[in-house]
Design a protein around this motif. Structure first.
Motif, PDB file in Angstrom:
ATOM      1  N   ALA A 110      39.264  34.049  43.049  1.00 21.98           N
ATOM      2  CA  ALA A 110      39.372  33.341  41.768  1.00 21.98           C
ATOM      3  C   ALA A 110      38.061  33.399  40.994  1.00 21.98           C
ATOM      4  CB  ALA A 110      39.793  31.900  42.015  1.00 21.98           C
ATOM      5  N   ASN A 111      36.935  33.299  41.699  1.00 22.18           N
ATOM      6  CA  ASN A 111      35.629  33.381  41.028  1.00 22.18           C
ATOM      7  C   ASN A 111      35.397  34.777  40.440  1.00 22.18           C
ATOM      8  OD1 ASN A 111      34.988  30.715  41.572  1.00 22.18           O
ATOM      9  ND2 ASN A 111      33.870  31.196  43.467  1.00 22.18           N
ATOM     10  N   GLN A 112      35.816  35.806  41.190  1.00 23.95           N
ATOM     11  CA  GLN A 112      35.692  37.166  40.669  1.00 23.95           C
ATOM     12  C   GLN A 112      36.547  37.348  39.413  1.00 23.95           C
ATOM     13  OE1 GLN A 112      36.643  39.709  44.121  1.00 23.95           O
ATOM     14  NE2 GLN A 112      34.541  40.463  44.037  1.00 23.95           N
ATOM     15  N   GLU A 113      37.753  36.804  39.464  1.00 25.96           N
ATOM     16  CA  GLU A 113      38.642  36.922  38.302  1.00 25.96           C
ATOM     17  C   GLU A 113      38.046  36.223  37.079  1.00 25.96           C
ATOM     18  OE1 GLU A 113      42.963  37.328  40.582  1.00 25.96           O
ATOM     19  OE2 GLU A 113      42.203  35.341  40.039  1.00 25.96           O
ATOM     20  N   LYS A 114      37.412  35.105  37.315  1.00 26.04           N
ATOM     21  CA  LYS A 114      36.768  34.387  36.202  1.00 26.04           C
ATOM     22  C   LYS A 114      35.560  35.166  35.692  1.00 26.04           C
ATOM     23  CE  LYS A 114      34.776  29.890  34.976  1.00 26.04           C
ATOM     24  NZ  LYS A 114      34.434  28.531  35.480  1.00 26.04           N
ATOM     25  N   GLN A 115      34.758  35.699  36.622  1.00 23.53           N
ATOM     26  CA  GLN A 115      33.550  36.424  36.240  1.00 23.53           C
ATOM     27  C   GLN A 115      33.857  37.660  35.401  1.00 23.53           C
ATOM     28  OE1 GLN A 115      31.290  37.798  39.624  1.00 23.53           O
ATOM     29  NE2 GLN A 115      29.815  38.968  38.373  1.00 23.53           N
ATOM     30  N   PHE A 116      34.923  38.394  35.769  1.00 26.43           N
ATOM     31  CA  PHE A 116      35.228  39.650  35.091  1.00 26.43           C
ATOM     32  C   PHE A 116      36.427  39.534  34.138  1.00 26.43           C
ATOM     33  CE2 PHE A 116      33.170  41.038  39.113  1.00 26.43           C
ATOM     34  CZ  PHE A 116      32.059  41.641  38.544  1.00 26.43           C
ATOM     35  N   SER A 117      36.842  38.310  33.839  1.00 23.44           N
ATOM     36  CA  SER A 117      37.942  38.057  32.886  1.00 23.44           C
ATOM     37  C   SER A 117      39.209  38.802  33.289  1.00 23.44           C
ATOM     38  CB  SER A 117      37.517  38.471  31.474  1.00 23.44           C
ATOM     39  OG  SER A 117      36.367  37.763  31.062  1.00 23.44           O
ATOM     40  N   LEU A 118      39.627  38.600  34.533  1.00 24.17           N
ATOM     41  CA  LEU A 118      40.813  39.269  35.054  1.00 24.17           C
ATOM     42  C   LEU A 118      42.031  38.365  34.930  1.00 24.17           C
ATOM     43  CD1 LEU A 118      39.202  40.814  38.271  1.00 24.17           C
ATOM     44  CD2 LEU A 118      39.338  41.784  35.969  1.00 24.17           C
ATOM     45  N   PRO A 119      43.216  38.953  34.670  1.00 26.12           N
ATOM     46  CA  PRO A 119      44.401  38.143  34.351  1.00 26.12           C
ATOM     47  C   PRO A 119      45.181  37.616  35.550  1.00 26.12           C
ATOM     48  CG  PRO A 119      44.915  40.456  34.097  1.00 26.12           C
ATOM     49  CD  PRO A 119      43.457  40.394  34.455  1.00 26.12           C
ATOM     50  N   GLY A 120      44.776  37.951  36.771  1.00 25.21           N
ATOM     51  CA  GLY A 120      45.520  37.468  37.941  1.00 25.21           C
ATOM     52  C   GLY A 120      46.281  38.544  38.681  1.00 25.21           C
ATOM     53  N   ASN A 121      46.146  39.809  38.283  1.00 27.14           N
ATOM     54  CA  ASN A 121      46.756  40.914  39.026  1.00 27.14           C
ATOM     55  C   ASN A 121      45.972  41.153  40.315  1.00 27.14           C
ATOM     56  OD1 ASN A 121      48.580  41.414  36.883  1.00 27.14           O
ATOM     57  ND2 ASN A 121      47.030  42.650  35.834  1.00 27.14           N
ATOM     58  N   ARG A 122      46.678  41.148  41.457  1.00 31.78           N
ATOM     59  CA  ARG A 122      45.991  41.253  42.741  1.00 31.78           C
ATOM     60  C   ARG A 122      46.640  42.320  43.628  1.00 31.78           C
ATOM     61  NH1 ARG A 122      45.217  34.746  44.107  1.00 31.78           N
ATOM     62  NH2 ARG A 122      43.759  34.329  42.375  1.00 31.78           N
ATOM     63  N   LEU A 123      45.789  43.221  44.142  1.00 32.50           N
ATOM     64  CA  LEU A 123      46.229  44.246  45.080  1.00 32.50           C
ATOM     65  C   LEU A 123      45.558  43.984  46.422  1.00 32.50           C
ATOM     66  CD1 LEU A 123      47.848  47.029  45.173  1.00 32.50           C
ATOM     67  CD2 LEU A 123      45.592  48.094  45.066  1.00 32.50           C
ATOM     68  N   PHE A 124      46.357  43.727  47.446  1.00 32.46           N
ATOM     69  CA  PHE A 124      45.847  43.491  48.797  1.00 32.46           C
ATOM     70  C   PHE A 124      46.071  44.743  49.632  1.00 32.46           C
ATOM     71  CE2 PHE A 124      47.403  39.427  47.113  1.00 32.46           C
ATOM     72  CZ  PHE A 124      46.229  38.681  47.131  1.00 32.46           C
ATOM     73  N   TYR A 125      44.994  45.321  50.125  1.00 30.24           N
ATOM     74  CA  TYR A 125      45.072  46.571  50.884  1.00 30.24           C
ATOM     75  C   TYR A 125      44.740  46.288  52.346  1.00 30.24           C
ATOM     76  CZ  TYR A 125      44.972  51.629  51.465  1.00 30.24           C
ATOM     77  OH  TYR A 125      45.272  52.906  51.845  1.00 30.24           O
ATOM     78  N   LEU A 126      45.702  46.566  53.239  1.00 32.62           N
ATOM     79  CA  LEU A 126      45.519  46.262  54.661  1.00 32.62           C
ATOM     80  C   LEU A 126      45.087  47.508  55.422  1.00 32.62           C
ATOM     81  CD1 LEU A 126      48.504  43.855  55.426  1.00 32.62           C
ATOM     82  CD2 LEU A 126      46.356  43.452  54.221  1.00 32.62           C
ATOM     83  N   ALA A 127      43.774  47.745  55.459  1.00 34.54           N
ATOM     84  CA  ALA A 127      43.209  48.842  56.244  1.00 34.54           C
ATOM     85  C   ALA A 127      42.762  48.284  57.589  1.00 34.54           C
ATOM     86  CB  ALA A 127      42.044  49.474  55.500  1.00 34.54           C
ATOM     87  N   VAL A 128      43.697  47.646  58.292  1.00 34.92           N
ATOM     88  CA  VAL A 128      43.421  46.977  59.564  1.00 34.92           C
ATOM     89  C   VAL A 128      44.431  47.448  60.603  1.00 34.92           C
ATOM     90  CG1 VAL A 128      42.389  44.935  58.501  1.00 34.92           C
ATOM     91  CG2 VAL A 128      44.871  45.009  58.852  1.00 34.92           C
ATOM     92  N   ALA A 129      44.261  46.989  61.824  1.00 36.63           N
ATOM     93  CA  ALA A 129      45.178  47.361  62.904  1.00 36.63           C
ATOM     94  C   ALA A 129      46.597  46.916  62.568  1.00 36.63           C
ATOM     95  CB  ALA A 129      44.723  46.721  64.215  1.00 36.63           C
TER      96      ALA A 129
END
Length: 514
Positions: A110-129
């Motif tokens: 949320a802080n990143q979205e506020k800092q860079f004026s982002l509208p709430g679009n979120r991509l979660f990338y699971l590069a995990v086991a």
């Protein structure tokens, strides 16, 4: 900036689980930087790497820089542009199994979205086991990161998706509790390769090929994905997966679907997906007692590669000495529909092969025998070769009169190279861009996953029951076990991949579509 395009991607926040791992370093960071330099990323975006170990922001950005300099197609040239790119990246240590730690994650995003004026679009990338996929999806929802007040939410998952149909079904239900199917993007990096995506255009944009693309004119189809590398540092995963799960269930069957699908009613992801699913529904499933007639498995022994001795599979580090895990699979598959009835699809994949090659070979039916130009019945076949990796391109082998010699017919090859002198996009560039744009065309849908496992499971069960009784062996640096050759020979065919023209002295057309 050196952007060459105007971005159609909306501003976004990307969270990479496994953000300090090998995949992020070798593929994700280079792809993001290349997309940025090519003008496909918007001005406003943020990337948050998530990992287990603490890292300072400065240290993480140095890690980013090293990855880009080592692996990206486009290198850093403008320091101001690099600074503008790198400042969008940050890092947060998170215990992905601890639901409470996702609260801090939600605050950071949320802080990143506020800092860079982002509208709430979120991509979660699971590069995990893979065993963490469901847990992370559930904790993202519990932590409030998937609440759709505004913007889109998407989940990108690497393979493998389950170990069999039942485990995949359970994982699907777990993920769907947080992300509906239309928000799930399962990556198969083969579908991001330029020539795999070109199969559609080759078929449906050329009446020459589409009119011949059936059992009246095609005698067999060969799909090969050969690797020269051994198990390397993947033994802990690979010895429990094997070539069947690691390659056939996903990559090979995806190539088969792309080659065999019917023309979609429209160029939309849903229509293309429907036609691919129809192929898997028509794919003949083998009972356990029939597996050994149609499917060959093998394991490499020691041998010479590039003049150097390499160990056998069971002598590789962390591989049990009594392992009967397969490093090679070949098979004869049938698609029981009107277009393909009776046409064998031969598949082959293996490690420690003599040559790295991913190719699809379409062999057309022979001309009638005993005609005046075929009086000796020795004409070579017409072949269409789709070269996917490492060379990208097409080769069309036809027969013609040899110059200066009366009535002597020789094979000639028209050869088009897609990546000769051209720096084509890496698979992850294309797939990350598609995920950010919301285009699911070249991602694997649940129906494809489930039907693929239903085909694979009886084969796996048959092999597990007989242990290593029918496990063939092949020398490292060869083209696989002799049983693989016999699979085609008894039908009167032979492997043509890796493809090499039959006569090196014949005419080679270069870039025939200039």
């Amino acid at each position: 900036m050196t952007n060459a395009q105007s971005s159609s991607i909306e501003p976004f926040a990307m969270v990479i689980f496994g953000g300090a791992g090998d995949l992020a370093q070798r593929k994700l960071f280079p792809a993001l930087y290349t997309l940025h330099r090519s003008g496909f990323l918007p001005e406003n975006f943020s990337v948050l790497g998530v990992g287990r170990s603490p890292r300072e922001t400065k240290e993480y950005r140095q890690f980013l820089r090293k990855a880009v300099m080592q692996y990206a197609r486009i290198k850093v040239e403008d320091e101001n542009d690099w600074s503008a790119f790198a400042e969008r990246f940050d890092y947060l240590p998170v215990d992905v199994n601890d639901a409470s730690s996702y609260k801090e994650l939600a605050i950071t995003v949320a802080n990143q979205e506020k800092q860079f004026s982002l509208p709430g679009n979120r991509l979660f990338y699971l590069a995990v086991a893979p065993e963490l996929f469901g847990t992370v999806a559930e904790n993202l929802k519990a932590g409030g990161l998937t609440e759709k007040e505004n913007g889109w939410k998407r989940l990108v998952i690497e393979k493998p998706f389950g170990r069999d149909y039942q485990s995949a079904k359970s994982l699907q239900a777990q993920i769907n509790g947080s992300f509906p199917e239309d928000e799930v993007y399962r990556i198969d990096h083969y579908l991001g390769k330029e020539m795999v995506q070109n199969i559609e255009m080759l078929r449906f944009a050329n009446s020459l090929f589409e009119n011949l693309w059936n059992n009246r004119y095609i005698s067999n189809v060969q799909i090969t994905a050969a690797e020269t590398v051994g198990v390397e540092n993947r033994a802990s995963y690979y010895d429990h997966a094997g070539a069947l799960r690691d390659m056939v269930q996903n990559h090979i069957l995806q190539l088969l679907m792309m080659v065999a699908m019917e023309p979609p009613s429209r160029l939309k992801p849903e229509a293309i997906h429907d036609e691919k699913v129809k192929v898997l529904r028509s794919l003949r499933r083998y009972d356990e007692e029939d597996v050994d007639r149609y499917i060959i498995r093998g394991q490499y022994t020691g041998g010479l590669m590039d003049g150097k001795e390499v160990p056998s599979y069971v002598a590789e580090e962390n591989v049990p000495a009594d392992s009967v895990n397969e490093t090679f699979v070949a098979g004869k598959l049938y698609i029981d529909n009107f277009r393909w009835s009776g046409v064998p699809f031969y598949i082959r994949t293996g490690k420690r092969m003599d040559e790295k090659s991913t190719e699809v070979v379409i062999q057309f039916r022979d001309v009638p025998k005993n005609l005046y130009f075929n009086k000796d019945n020795d004409l070579g076949p017409n072949l269409l070769v789709i070269k996917i990796n490492p060379e990208e391109g097409l080769a069309l082998q036809i027969n013609a009169k040899k110059p200066g010699v009366a009535n002597q017919v020789v094979p000639i090859v028209m050869d088009f190279c897609n990546n000769c002198g051209v720096d084509t996009p890496e698979a992850y560039e294309s797939l990350i861009r598609d995920a950010l744009e919301g285009d699911r065309t070249f991602f694997t849908h649940w129906e494809e996953v489930s039907l693929a496992w239903k085909f694979i499971d009886p084969i796996r069960r048959a092999w597990d029951k007989d242990g290593g009784e029918n496990l063939a062996t092949y020398e490292a640096g060869s083209q696989g076990p002799k049983e693989s050759d016999a699979l085609l020979n008894r039908d009167g065919f032979q492997w043509y991949s890796p493809y090499h023209p039959m006569d090196k002295s014949v005419i080679h057309g270069q870039e025939i579509n200039e």
